[in-house]
Design a protein around this motif. Structure first.
Motif, mmCIF file in Angstrom:
data_model
loop_
_atom_site.group_PDB
_atom_site.id
_atom_site.type_symbol
_atom_site.label_atom_id
_atom_site.label_comp_id
_atom_site.label_asym_id
_atom_site.label_seq_id
_atom_site.Cartn_x
_atom_site.Cartn_y
_atom_site.Cartn_z
ATOM 1 N N ILE A 155 0.859 -1.189 0.000
ATOM 2 C CA ILE A 155 0.000 0.000 0.000
ATOM 3 C C ILE A 155 0.892 1.235 0.000
ATOM 4 O O ILE A 155 1.758 1.377 0.873
ATOM 5 C CB ILE A 155 -0.908 0.037 1.255
ATOM 6 N N HIS A 156 0.665 2.097 -0.952
ATOM 7 C CA HIS A 156 1.407 3.363 -0.988
ATOM 8 C C HIS A 156 1.055 4.145 0.273
ATOM 9 O O HIS A 156 -0.121 4.306 0.601
ATOM 10 C CB HIS A 156 1.030 4.145 -2.260
ATOM 11 N N GLY A 157 2.064 4.581 1.000
ATOM 12 C CA GLY A 157 1.847 5.270 2.271
ATOM 13 C C GLY A 157 0.887 6.439 2.177
ATOM 14 O O GLY A 157 0.066 6.660 3.066
ATOM 15 N N THR A 158 0.960 7.174 1.078
ATOM 16 C CA THR A 158 0.086 8.317 0.868
ATOM 17 C C THR A 158 -1.377 7.909 0.888
ATOM 18 O O THR A 158 -2.229 8.669 1.319
ATOM 19 C CB THR A 158 0.411 8.983 -0.491
ATOM 20 N N SER A 159 -1.679 6.693 0.449
ATOM 21 C CA SER A 159 -3.074 6.262 0.371
ATOM 22 C C SER A 159 -3.445 5.245 1.454
ATOM 23 O O SER A 159 -4.483 4.596 1.364
ATOM 24 C CB SER A 159 -3.379 5.712 -1.021
ATOM 25 N N ALA A 160 -2.636 5.125 2.495
ATOM 26 C CA ALA A 160 -2.927 4.162 3.559
ATOM 27 C C ALA A 160 -4.294 4.416 4.191
ATOM 28 O O ALA A 160 -5.067 3.483 4.408
ATOM 29 C CB ALA A 160 -1.838 4.189 4.625
ATOM 30 N N ALA A 161 -4.604 5.662 4.468
ATOM 31 C CA ALA A 161 -5.871 5.989 5.134
ATOM 32 C C ALA A 161 -7.090 5.666 4.274
ATOM 33 O O ALA A 161 -8.185 5.458 4.803
ATOM 34 C CB ALA A 161 -5.888 7.460 5.541
ATOM 35 N N SER A 162 -6.900 5.590 2.969
ATOM 36 C CA SER A 162 -8.033 5.312 2.069
ATOM 37 C C SER A 162 -7.910 3.943 1.400
ATOM 38 O O SER A 162 -8.484 3.703 0.346
ATOM 39 C CB SER A 162 -8.128 6.408 1.008
ATOM 40 N N ALA A 163 -7.181 3.028 2.032
ATOM 41 C CA ALA A 163 -6.890 1.727 1.422
ATOM 42 C C ALA A 163 -7.884 0.635 1.802
ATOM 43 O O ALA A 163 -7.680 -0.529 1.469
ATOM 44 C CB ALA A 163 -5.481 1.291 1.801
ATOM 45 N N LYS A 164 -8.971 0.987 2.458
ATOM 46 C CA LYS A 164 -9.913 -0.025 2.955
ATOM 47 C C LYS A 164 -10.422 -0.955 1.854
ATOM 48 O O LYS A 164 -10.512 -2.162 2.048
ATOM 49 C CB LYS A 164 -11.084 0.661 3.659
ATOM 50 N N THR A 165 -10.733 -0.425 0.684
ATOM 51 C CA THR A 165 -11.215 -1.260 -0.421
ATOM 52 C C THR A 165 -10.130 -2.220 -0.886
ATOM 53 O O THR A 165 -10.390 -3.411 -1.091
ATOM 54 C CB THR A 165 -11.708 -0.386 -1.595
ATOM 55 N N ASN A 166 -8.906 -1.721 -1.041
ATOM 56 C CA ASN A 166 -7.786 -2.585 -1.443
ATOM 57 C C ASN A 166 -7.555 -3.691 -0.424
ATOM 58 O O ASN A 166 -7.338 -4.848 -0.788
ATOM 59 C CB ASN A 166 -6.496 -1.780 -1.611
ATOM 60 N N VAL A 167 -7.598 -3.341 0.846
ATOM 61 C CA VAL A 167 -7.394 -4.326 1.911
ATOM 62 C C VAL A 167 -8.515 -5.362 1.881
ATOM 63 O O VAL A 167 -8.263 -6.567 1.938
ATOM 64 C CB VAL A 167 -7.295 -3.629 3.290
ATOM 65 N N SER A 168 -9.756 -4.909 1.763
ATOM 66 C CA SER A 168 -10.903 -5.833 1.726
ATOM 67 C C SER A 168 -10.834 -6.777 0.530
ATOM 68 O O SER A 168 -11.090 -7.977 0.663
ATOM 69 C CB SER A 168 -12.220 -5.058 1.692
ATOM 70 N N ASN A 169 -10.484 -6.242 -0.620
ATOM 71 C CA ASN A 169 -10.366 -7.078 -1.830
ATOM 72 C C ASN A 169 -9.269 -8.125 -1.664
ATOM 73 O O ASN A 169 -9.423 -9.277 -2.061
ATOM 74 C CB ASN A 169 -10.091 -6.223 -3.065
ATOM 75 N N TRP A 170 -8.158 -7.729 -1.082
ATOM 76 C CA TRP A 170 -7.040 -8.634 -0.827
ATOM 77 C C TRP A 170 -7.459 -9.748 0.121
ATOM 78 O O TRP A 170 -7.178 -10.921 -0.120
ATOM 79 C CB TRP A 170 -5.882 -7.801 -0.287
ATOM 80 N N LEU A 171 -8.148 -9.378 1.195
ATOM 81 C CA LEU A 171 -8.623 -10.381 2.150
ATOM 82 C C LEU A 171 -9.665 -11.294 1.517
ATOM 83 O O LEU A 171 -9.694 -12.501 1.794
ATOM 84 C CB LEU A 171 -9.183 -9.692 3.390
ATOM 85 N N ASP A 172 -10.512 -10.752 0.642
ATOM 86 C CA ASP A 172 -11.509 -11.561 -0.068
ATOM 87 C C ASP A 172 -10.833 -12.659 -0.883
ATOM 88 O O ASP A 172 -11.296 -13.801 -0.908
ATOM 89 C CB ASP A 172 -12.353 -10.690 -1.012
ATOM 90 N N LYS A 173 -9.747 -12.290 -1.562
ATOM 91 C CA LYS A 173 -9.033 -13.270 -2.401
ATOM 92 C C LYS A 173 -8.488 -14.430 -1.572
ATOM 93 O O LYS A 173 -8.319 -15.536 -2.076
ATOM 94 C CB LYS A 173 -7.876 -12.589 -3.141
ATOM 95 N N MET A 174 -8.234 -14.187 -0.288
ATOM 96 C CA MET A 174 -7.741 -15.238 0.600
ATOM 97 C C MET A 174 -8.871 -15.953 1.318
ATOM 98 O O MET A 174 -8.617 -16.839 2.132
ATOM 99 C CB MET A 174 -6.769 -14.650 1.606
ATOM 100 N N GLY A 175 -10.098 -15.524 1.052
ATOM 101 C CA GLY A 175 -11.240 -16.166 1.698
ATOM 102 C C GLY A 175 -11.406 -15.780 3.145
ATOM 103 O O GLY A 175 -11.931 -16.543 3.949
ATOM 104 N N ILE A 176 -10.975 -14.579 3.497
ATOM 105 C CA ILE A 176 -11.039 -14.150 4.898
ATOM 106 C C ILE A 176 -12.291 -13.354 5.194
ATOM 107 O O ILE A 176 -12.909 -13.535 6.217
ATOM 108 C CB ILE A 176 -9.800 -13.309 5.244
ATOM 109 N N SER A 177 -12.676 -12.456 4.324
ATOM 110 C CA SER A 177 -13.795 -11.568 4.667
ATOM 111 C C SER A 177 -15.116 -12.087 4.126
ATOM 112 O O SER A 177 -15.204 -13.075 3.456
ATOM 113 C CB SER A 177 -13.531 -10.172 4.149
#
Length: 177
Positions: A155-177
């Motif tokens: 995650i680019h540090g500048t966009s850490a605060a707005s990375a919720k969608t990226n994080v959720s999508n990443w977790l989805d791919k692992m079957g976590i969320s």
């Protein structure tokens, strides 16, 4: 890989204070990696451990980068302030850190060498200002050869605060969320 029913720990190193963000130095009340770690925790409900060195890094960003580079060159293993009492109970370790000099800060190396990760899954995530995960995934695999290291999230540090969608999508791919 479905990790939904696995017991997870989020272990992260993060530095608040002056940091390099978008080509300038800014004062962060919470480090970028901690911001992302809390997003992962929101979705997963995982336990959290903040990896911290006994000897704090300087408040000044430039001084910190110099100390970090010296530690990397000397292959230093800083002593940590806290430890996981029950590492055996965790199946999955989300491992978070800023990219410092192409890899993880040296306290993260200390953390990885402190425990036996055989049979565990390590899921790296990092914040950076343009260098992505660097060679940190290879370093993790070398330090923990008996663990499964999944593809990490940068995650680019500048966009850490707005990375919720990226994080959720990443977790989805692992079957976590």
């Amino acid at each position: 890989m479905n990790l939904k029913d696995k017991k997870c720990l989020i272990a992260y190193f993060s530095r608040k204070g002056t940091n390099y963000v978008s080509r300038r130095i800014v004062d962060l009340p919470i480090g970028n990696t901690e911001v992302v770690a809390k997003m992962i925790q929101e979705v997963t409900g995982s336990d959290m451990l903040h990896i911290e060195a006994v000897k704090s890094y300087p408040k000044d960003y430039t001084e910190t980068t110099e100390v970090a580079q010296d530690e990397l060159r000397a292959n230093v293993r800083p002593e940590l302030t806290n430890h996981v009492e029950n590492m055996d109970s965790y199946d999955v370790i989300f491992l978070g850190y800023p990219n410092w000099w192409g890899t993880m800060p040296m306290p993260v190396f200390t953390f990885l060498e402190e425990y036996n990760f055989s049979g565990k899954t390590i899921v790296p995530f990092c914040t950076h200002e343009g260098s992505g995960l660097g060679h940190s995934e290879k370093d993790i695999a070398k330090l923990c050869p008996e663990a499964t290291v999944l593809k990490g999230l940068a995650i680019h540090g500048t966009s850490a605060a707005s990375a919720k969608t990226n994080v959720s999508n990443w977790l989805d791919k692992m079957g976590i969320s």
